[in-house]
Design a protein around this motif. Structure first.
Motif: not given
Length: 240
Positions: A227-228, A41-42, A224, A231-232
């Motif tokens: 998890l975001a 999702s991210v 989010i 991801m970053e």
């Protein structure tokens, strides 16, 4: 196509349990789908990592990853933190403990971004030389962190001002939880979130590296922010 095109490759540690599906009843490597779905999702690409006992396997795996999630699961073996089992501590998995500790060793050597979830937070504390409270209800006087069966509890959490965690999720949030143990000591980490009953809910390394763990289950809700953030950090790691 490289990782920057397809999305960061995120390893997810898995259970190894007796399972049933279709006509089959046998041991299987598995993980609730919410974990992979949350990574997707991210913008990440999930890769399941079952326990492996081959020497050097953890280093080889980490060399191919952009980030790692140490997932929830069974209790950590108390001998890993120099303790005798509490009567309610049971079902630890020696193969999973060994595999995930090896992955954390390799991740440290590589500087890989890591997010710990529930058991993952506990294992990261133990990996750092810390210890656990083996039955949190003995301390807080209630079962709200794990109401029983397959139900998740809900807990209100306050984050530490100025922490990486607070920047990702805000000052306060209500989270889904399912645990009867919690972190007592986590050397080298900063305590960055607590529940109203005093339970430690999150820890992070006081460095630029994304090395963070939460006692709750961010994969079960639209969390989010965490998890975001992973991801970053994974994209930056891949670019290096």
């Amino acid at each position: 196509m490289n990782a920057l095109d397809s999305g960061p490759l995120i390893g997810l540690t898995t259970y190894r349990e007796q399972a049933a599906w279709g006509v089959w009843r046998q041991r299987a490597d598995l993980l609730p789908t919410q974990y992979a779905g949350a990574v997707e999702s991210v913008g990440g690409v999930p890769l399941l990592l079952p326990p492996v006992g081959v020497p050097g396997a953890a280093e080889a795996v980490v060399a191919r990853l952009d980030g790692l999630v140490v997932s929830g699961g069974a209790d950590v073996d108390p001998s890993r933190y120099r303790s005798q089992p509490h009567p309610r501590t049971a079902g630890w998995r020696a193969d999973r403990d060994a595999w995930e500790l090896a992955l954390l060793d390799a991740a440290d050597a590589a500087g890989l971004p890591v997010l710990g979830v529930c058991r993952g937070m506990q294992l990261m504390a133990v990996h750092a030389g810390g210890s656990l409270d083996q039955h949190t209800p003995d301390l807080v006087g209630h079962e709200e962190h794990s109401p029983g069966g397959d139900a998740f509890g809900t807990t209100s959490v306050a984050t530490a001002p100025g922490s990486r965690l607070a920047a990702l999720v805000g000052e306060k949030l209500t989270v889904s939880c399912h645990h009867h143990q919690s972190v007592r000591e986590a050397p080298g980490f900063q305590a960055v979130a607590t529940a109203a009953d005093g339970t430690l809910e999150a820890i992070e390394a006081p460095t630029d590296r994304f090395y963070l763990a939460v006692q709750w289950h961010p994969e079960t809700v639209a969390d989010i922010g965490l998890l975001a953030g992973l991801m970053e950090a994974a994209r930056a790691y891949s670019a290096r």
